[in-house]
Enzyme design. Structure first.
Site, mmCIF file in Angstrom:
data_model
loop_
_atom_site.group_PDB
_atom_site.id
_atom_site.type_symbol
_atom_site.label_atom_id
_atom_site.label_comp_id
_atom_site.label_asym_id
_atom_site.label_seq_id
_atom_site.Cartn_x
_atom_site.Cartn_y
_atom_site.Cartn_z
ATOM 1 N N HIS A 8 -2.091 -5.504 1.614
ATOM 2 C CA HIS A 8 -3.402 -6.149 1.466
ATOM 3 C C HIS A 8 -3.196 -7.562 0.957
ATOM 4 C CE1 HIS A 8 -7.549 -6.863 0.268
ATOM 5 N NE2 HIS A 8 -7.034 -7.411 -0.818
ATOM 6 N N PHE A 66 -15.225 3.743 7.413
ATOM 7 C CA PHE A 66 -13.849 4.001 6.983
ATOM 8 C C PHE A 66 -13.673 4.032 5.466
ATOM 9 C CE2 PHE A 66 -14.123 -0.621 7.891
ATOM 10 C CZ PHE A 66 -13.697 -1.163 6.677
ATOM 11 N N ARG A 72 -2.048 -14.379 4.554
ATOM 12 C CA ARG A 72 -2.748 -13.663 5.631
ATOM 13 C C ARG A 72 -2.058 -13.867 6.975
ATOM 14 N NH1 ARG A 72 -7.175 -10.956 4.446
ATOM 15 N NH2 ARG A 72 -8.147 -11.239 6.481
ATOM 16 N N LYS A 114 0.822 -1.210 0.000
ATOM 17 C CA LYS A 114 0.000 0.000 0.000
ATOM 18 C C LYS A 114 0.867 1.277 0.000
ATOM 19 C CE LYS A 114 -3.878 -2.223 2.357
ATOM 20 N NZ LYS A 114 -4.956 -2.026 3.357
ATOM 21 N N TYR A 138 -12.491 -1.808 -3.397
ATOM 22 C CA TYR A 138 -13.004 -2.010 -2.031
ATOM 23 C C TYR A 138 -14.529 -1.883 -1.979
ATOM 24 C CZ TYR A 138 -8.364 -2.059 0.193
ATOM 25 O OH TYR A 138 -7.093 -2.399 0.615
ATOM 26 N N ARG A 155 2.621 -6.556 9.175
ATOM 27 C CA ARG A 155 1.933 -5.384 9.737
ATOM 28 C C ARG A 155 2.537 -4.974 11.076
ATOM 29 N NH1 ARG A 155 -3.833 -7.526 7.553
ATOM 30 N NH2 ARG A 155 -3.969 -6.246 5.671
ATOM 31 N N GLU A 198 -10.376 -10.054 -7.055
ATOM 32 C CA GLU A 198 -9.297 -9.067 -6.933
ATOM 33 C C GLU A 198 -8.225 -9.258 -8.011
ATOM 34 O OE1 GLU A 198 -8.057 -9.278 -2.818
ATOM 35 O OE2 GLU A 198 -9.858 -8.213 -2.157
ATOM 36 N N ASN A 225 -2.103 0.085 6.807
ATOM 37 C CA ASN A 225 -1.589 -1.183 7.329
ATOM 38 C C ASN A 225 -0.671 -1.921 6.360
ATOM 39 O OD1 ASN A 225 -3.568 -2.003 5.612
ATOM 40 N ND2 ASN A 225 -4.661 -3.287 7.085
HETATM 41 P P1 CMP Z 1 -7.292 -4.595 3.818
HETATM 42 O O1 CMP Z 1 -6.766 -5.936 4.173
HETATM 43 O O2 CMP Z 1 -6.770 -3.937 2.591
HETATM 44 O O3 CMP Z 1 -8.886 -4.682 3.691
HETATM 45 C C1 CMP Z 1 -9.738 -3.593 3.922
HETATM 46 C C2 CMP Z 1 -9.004 -2.418 4.487
HETATM 47 O O4 CMP Z 1 -9.816 -1.484 5.130
HETATM 48 C C3 CMP Z 1 -8.067 -2.905 5.577
HETATM 49 O O5 CMP Z 1 -7.015 -3.633 5.049
HETATM 50 C C4 CMP Z 1 -7.705 -1.603 6.238
HETATM 51 O O6 CMP Z 1 -6.752 -0.849 5.485
HETATM 52 C C5 CMP Z 1 -9.041 -0.881 6.158
HETATM 53 N N1 CMP Z 1 -9.817 -1.032 7.390
HETATM 54 C C6 CMP Z 1 -10.419 -2.123 7.873
HETATM 55 N N2 CMP Z 1 -11.054 -1.871 9.022
HETATM 56 C C7 CMP Z 1 -10.842 -0.568 9.289
HETATM 57 C C8 CMP Z 1 -11.237 0.304 10.320
HETATM 58 N N3 CMP Z 1 -11.985 -0.113 11.349
HETATM 59 N N4 CMP Z 1 -10.818 1.580 10.262
HETATM 60 C C9 CMP Z 1 -10.071 2.018 9.224
HETATM 61 N N5 CMP Z 1 -9.668 1.230 8.199
HETATM 62 C C10 CMP Z 1 -10.042 -0.041 8.231
#
Ligand code: CMP
Length: 139
Positions: free
Chosen positions: A117, A59, A87, A11, A51, A104, A128, A114
């Site tokens: 992905h 969010f 994962r 990311k 997404y 992470r 995806e 984070n």
């Molecule tokens: P990702 O694995 O890319 O999948 C969805 C993304 O949404 C996740 O990683 C985070 O970057 C974001 N995300 C998920 N939950 C939250 C949250 N509670 N607040 C902010 N961002 C979130």
């Protein structure tokens, strides 16, 4: 064990911080083979499409702005059981809860920023992978 393919994104936060190489090293150490790669700078619309499953969540707006804020490295990884194994190696979505040594834990700053992905299931991986690499084989 089945050979699978999954989609990963390094990311914009990890790219800007210079952690792409560190993260790829983790992939290689785990025998995840990079079979396709694209350096992208997503538009807001592209991030929203990727997404889409999160549309309506609190969010969503901030996440899609962040994901379109800079370059990101999108890759298809291949390997035995790679969807679940990636994962595990990434760690929990929130770095505060991620196990020591996970990507992470090492490189992410917050639940949103984070670092990486990874697809969460075979059906998600199919969507995806097709989103960024239309027409390629899923296995
Ligand atoms: P990702 O694995 O890319 O999948 C969805 C993304 O949404 C996740 O990683 C985070 O970057 C974001 N995300 C998920 N939950 C939250 C949250 N509670 N607040 C902010 N961002 C979130």
């Amino acid at each position: 064990m089945r050979i699978e393919r999954t989609l990963t994104i390094i990311k914009p936060d990890a790219m800007a911080a210079g952690h792409a190489g560190d993260i790829i090293k983790v992939f290689e150490a785990n025998q995840f083979k990079i079979v396709f790669a694209r350096l992208v700078n997503l538009s807001k619309k592209e991030a929203e499409g990727f997404y889409a499953v999160h549309r309506g969540k609190g969010f969503f707006e901030s996440l899609t702005s962040f994901m379109s804020s800079g370059s990101a490295l999108v890759m298809v990884l291949e390997g035995e059981n790679v969807i679940a194994r990636l994962r595990e190696v990434m760690g929990a979505t929130n770095p505060a809860n991620a196990a020591p040594g996970t990507i992470r834990k090492l490189y992410a700053a917050s639940i949103e920023r984070n670092a990486v992905h990874g697809s969460d299931a075979p059906e998600t991986a199919a969507f995806e992978i097709g989103y960024f690499f239309p027409g390629i084989a899923l296995v």
